[in-house]
Design a protein around this motif. Structure first.
Motif, PDB file in Angstrom:
ATOM      1  N   SER A  12      -3.284  -7.810  -3.166  1.00  0.00           N
ATOM      2  CA  SER A  12      -3.370  -6.645  -4.043  1.00  0.00           C
ATOM      3  C   SER A  12      -4.832  -6.262  -4.234  1.00  0.00           C
ATOM      4  O   SER A  12      -5.713  -7.121  -4.173  1.00  0.00           O
ATOM      5  N   GLY A  13      -5.057  -4.992  -4.501  1.00  0.00           N
ATOM      6  CA  GLY A  13      -6.414  -4.554  -4.832  1.00  0.00           C
ATOM      7  C   GLY A  13      -6.791  -4.957  -6.248  1.00  0.00           C
ATOM      8  O   GLY A  13      -7.960  -4.904  -6.622  1.00  0.00           O
ATOM      9  N   LEU A  14      -5.820  -5.352  -7.054  1.00  0.00           N
ATOM     10  CA  LEU A  14      -6.082  -5.650  -8.474  1.00  0.00           C
ATOM     11  C   LEU A  14      -5.814  -7.122  -8.760  1.00  0.00           C
ATOM     12  O   LEU A  14      -4.752  -7.487  -9.264  1.00  0.00           O
ATOM     13  N   VAL A  39      -1.445   2.665  -1.343  1.00  0.00           N
ATOM     14  CA  VAL A  39      -0.394   1.728  -1.789  1.00  0.00           C
ATOM     15  C   VAL A  39      -0.686   0.306  -1.314  1.00  0.00           C
ATOM     16  O   VAL A  39      -0.299  -0.664  -1.963  1.00  0.00           O
ATOM     17  N   THR A  44       0.788  -3.152  -6.648  1.00  0.00           N
ATOM     18  CA  THR A  44       0.613  -2.297  -7.838  1.00  0.00           C
ATOM     19  C   THR A  44       1.802  -1.348  -7.978  1.00  0.00           C
ATOM     20  O   THR A  44       2.257  -1.058  -9.093  1.00  0.00           O
ATOM     21  N   LEU A  67      -1.895   5.498   4.424  1.00  0.00           N
ATOM     22  CA  LEU A  67      -1.896   5.711   5.878  1.00  0.00           C
ATOM     23  C   LEU A  67      -0.737   4.943   6.508  1.00  0.00           C
ATOM     24  O   LEU A  67      -0.145   5.395   7.485  1.00  0.00           O
ATOM     25  N   GLU A  78     -13.285   4.734   5.794  1.00  0.00           N
ATOM     26  CA  GLU A  78     -12.643   4.653   4.479  1.00  0.00           C
ATOM     27  C   GLU A  78     -12.782   3.267   3.852  1.00  0.00           C
ATOM     28  O   GLU A  78     -12.046   2.916   2.955  1.00  0.00           O
ATOM     29  N   PRO A  81      -9.721  -2.444   3.817  1.00  0.00           N
ATOM     30  CA  PRO A  81      -9.779  -3.879   3.535  1.00  0.00           C
ATOM     31  C   PRO A  81      -9.709  -4.666   4.855  1.00  0.00           C
ATOM     32  O   PRO A  81      -8.918  -4.327   5.725  1.00  0.00           O
ATOM     33  N   LEU A  84      -6.421  -5.847   6.536  1.00  0.00           N
ATOM     34  CA  LEU A  84      -5.533  -5.001   7.332  1.00  0.00           C
ATOM     35  C   LEU A  84      -5.728  -5.203   8.828  1.00  0.00           C
ATOM     36  O   LEU A  84      -4.825  -4.968   9.610  1.00  0.00           O
ATOM     37  N   ASN A 107       1.475  -3.969   5.001  1.00  0.00           N
ATOM     38  CA  ASN A 107       0.990  -2.604   4.747  1.00  0.00           C
ATOM     39  C   ASN A 107       1.780  -1.587   5.591  1.00  0.00           C
ATOM     40  O   ASN A 107       1.243  -0.630   6.121  1.00  0.00           O
ATOM     41  N   GLY A 128       0.633   8.953   5.501  1.00  0.00           N
ATOM     42  CA  GLY A 128      -0.266   9.998   5.985  1.00  0.00           C
ATOM     43  C   GLY A 128      -1.616   9.924   5.323  1.00  0.00           C
ATOM     44  O   GLY A 128      -1.820   9.184   4.358  1.00  0.00           O
ATOM     45  N   ASP A 129      -2.509  10.714   5.849  1.00  0.00           N
ATOM     46  CA  ASP A 129      -3.874  10.816   5.339  1.00  0.00           C
ATOM     47  C   ASP A 129      -3.879  11.860   4.224  1.00  0.00           C
ATOM     48  O   ASP A 129      -3.439  12.991   4.443  1.00  0.00           O
ATOM     49  N   ASN A 131      -6.087  13.656   3.186  1.00  0.00           N
ATOM     50  CA  ASN A 131      -6.804  14.883   3.560  1.00  0.00           C
ATOM     51  C   ASN A 131      -5.868  15.909   4.181  1.00  0.00           C
ATOM     52  O   ASN A 131      -6.176  17.095   4.234  1.00  0.00           O
ATOM     53  N   PHE A 146      -3.026   6.981  -9.943  1.00  0.00           N
ATOM     54  CA  PHE A 146      -3.972   5.898  -9.660  1.00  0.00           C
ATOM     55  C   PHE A 146      -4.610   6.235  -8.313  1.00  0.00           C
ATOM     56  O   PHE A 146      -3.939   6.211  -7.282  1.00  0.00           O
ATOM     57  N   ASP A 148      -6.775   5.389  -5.385  1.00  0.00           N
ATOM     58  CA  ASP A 148      -7.299   4.150  -4.784  1.00  0.00           C
ATOM     59  C   ASP A 148      -7.024   4.154  -3.276  1.00  0.00           C
ATOM     60  O   ASP A 148      -6.661   3.148  -2.700  1.00  0.00           O
ATOM     61  N   HIS A 151     -11.937   5.767   0.516  1.00  0.00           N
ATOM     62  CA  HIS A 151     -13.079   5.586  -0.384  1.00  0.00           C
ATOM     63  C   HIS A 151     -14.342   6.283   0.108  1.00  0.00           C
ATOM     64  O   HIS A 151     -15.435   5.973  -0.345  1.00  0.00           O
TER      65      HIS A 151
HETATM   66  C1  LIG Z   1      -7.805  -0.648  -1.720  1.00  0.00           C
HETATM   67  S1  LIG Z   1      -6.317  -0.347  -0.878  1.00  0.00           S
HETATM   68  C2  LIG Z   1      -5.224   0.100  -2.188  1.00  0.00           C
HETATM   69  C3  LIG Z   1      -4.870  -1.057  -3.088  1.00  0.00           C
HETATM   70  C4  LIG Z   1      -3.649  -0.817  -3.962  1.00  0.00           C
HETATM   71  N1  LIG Z   1      -3.797   0.332  -4.807  1.00  0.00           N
HETATM   72  C5  LIG Z   1      -3.362  -2.032  -4.807  1.00  0.00           C
HETATM   73  O1  LIG Z   1      -3.525  -1.944  -6.029  1.00  0.00           O
HETATM   74  O2  LIG Z   1      -3.029  -3.066  -4.234  1.00  0.00           O
HETATM   75  C6  LIG Z   1      -6.616   1.211  -0.122  1.00  0.00           C
HETATM   76  C7  LIG Z   1      -5.429   1.748   0.688  1.00  0.00           C
HETATM   77  O3  LIG Z   1      -5.684   3.129   0.954  1.00  0.00           O
HETATM   78  C8  LIG Z   1      -5.205   3.454   2.229  1.00  0.00           C
HETATM   79  N2  LIG Z   1      -5.985   4.624   2.693  1.00  0.00           N
HETATM   80  C9  LIG Z   1      -7.258   4.646   3.159  1.00  0.00           C
HETATM   81  N3  LIG Z   1      -7.637   5.891   3.472  1.00  0.00           N
HETATM   82  C10 LIG Z   1      -6.574   6.699   3.204  1.00  0.00           C
HETATM   83  C11 LIG Z   1      -6.342   8.090   3.331  1.00  0.00           C
HETATM   84  N4  LIG Z   1      -7.291   8.919   3.766  1.00  0.00           N
HETATM   85  N5  LIG Z   1      -5.108   8.571   2.982  1.00  0.00           N
HETATM   86  C12 LIG Z   1      -4.144   7.736   2.525  1.00  0.00           C
HETATM   87  N6  LIG Z   1      -4.326   6.397   2.364  1.00  0.00           N
HETATM   88  C13 LIG Z   1      -5.514   5.884   2.698  1.00  0.00           C
HETATM   89  C14 LIG Z   1      -5.411   2.198   3.075  1.00  0.00           C
HETATM   90  O4  LIG Z   1      -4.479   2.173   4.126  1.00  0.00           O
HETATM   91  C15 LIG Z   1      -5.216   1.076   2.048  1.00  0.00           C
HETATM   92  O5  LIG Z   1      -3.915   0.551   2.107  1.00  0.00           O
END
Ligand SMILES: C[S@@+](CC[C@H](N)C(=O)[O-])C[C@H]1O[C@@H](n2cnc3c(N)ncnc32)[C@H](O)[C@@H]1O
Length: 215
Positions: A12-14, A39, A44, A67, A78, A81, A84, A107, A128-129, A131, A146, A148, A151
């Motif tokens: 988890s990210g948290l 996700v 989370t 994604l 981005e 992690p 992945l 994932n 999906g992305d 963007n 949320f 996340d 980045h």
């Molecule tokens: C830090 S993790 C999220 C952690 C999660 N919220 C949790 O609490 O465990 C970031 C996630 O964002 C996804 N991601 C990265 N760039 C993205 C984008 N442009 N669109 C959608 N998802 C994206 C990644 O595949 C990754 O699974």
């Protein structure tokens, strides 16, 4: 209600106290319709659904975008992690269980659907992305986000612009991760600062980590 973030034997990210601090934000704002951008392995997501179910029974929705292995729109970095790349675990039992017995990519949309199966009527998972896909989603009902996912400066700016376009002046909540020094990503901080300054929005720093924007 006791707020206890569970890890469900996944990444988890948290980690540690951060999951409980996240649940406290949900509890403070008491939303019914939550969107999570990023996700990851669904931990989370599962904790959010557990929380929403306890407060609202089946009268809630959870939408998650990731994604999930699909392509990004371009070569943006981005800050994915490391986990992945090859799904490595420090716990050898987890490694054997997920990589050799289940052969499951945590994932993936299928794996997260499985984790959330109790809530299949309430959830929507989108691969999906952001963007590309965020502007195609109906955000009218969402009252708590949320943020996340990606980045990079451009992705955080894109996501905030689209979210705010639908949530403006409605006192809804956008909770952004990785803003403060406890989990700092400079592009995230800069994108959030530029966006909030430009739109004259107040930002609450939560526990030196999350930036909470009330629209
Ligand atoms: C830090 S993790 C999220 C952690 C999660 N919220 C949790 O609490 O465990 C970031 C996630 O964002 C996804 N991601 C990265 N760039 C993205 C984008 N442009 N669109 C959608 N998802 C994206 C990644 O595949 C990754 O699974």
């Amino acid at each position: 209600m006791q707020l206890k973030y569970k890890s469900y034997w996944r990444k988890s990210g948290l980690k540690g106290k951060w999951g409980n601090i996240f649940l406290e934000r949900l509890s403070k704002h008491n939303p019914k319709n939550v969107l999570e951008i990023g996700v990851f392995c669904g931990v989370t997501a599962k904790n959010t659904c557990d929380f929403l179910y306890n407060s609202n029974r089946n009268n809630f929705t959870y939408t998650g975008i990731d994604l999930f292995g699909s392509n990004q729109s371009d070569e943006r970095d981005e800050n994915k992690p490391n986990f992945l790349k090859d799904q490595k675990f420090s716990n050898p039992l987890k490694n054997i269980y997920y990589n050799y017995i289940l052969k499951e990519n945590l994932n993936s949309i299928e794996s997260v659907q499985k984790l959330l199966k109790k809530y299949s009527q309430n959830i929507k998972l989108i691969a999906g992305d952001t963007n590309k896909v965020l502007k195609e989603i109906d955000l009218q009902k969402i009252d708590f986000v949320f943020l996340d996912g990606g980045h990079s400066y451009d992705t955080v700016t894109n996501d905030l612009m689209i979210l705010y376009g639908s949530m403006k002046d409605q006192k809804k909540v956008i909770l952004c991760d990785d803003y403060g020094k406890e989990s700092y990503i400079s592009e995230v901080e800069k994108a959030i600062n530029d966006f909030t300054n430009k739109n004259n929005l107040k930002l609450n720093l939560i526990e030196n980590r999350f930036a909470e924007i009330i629209t």
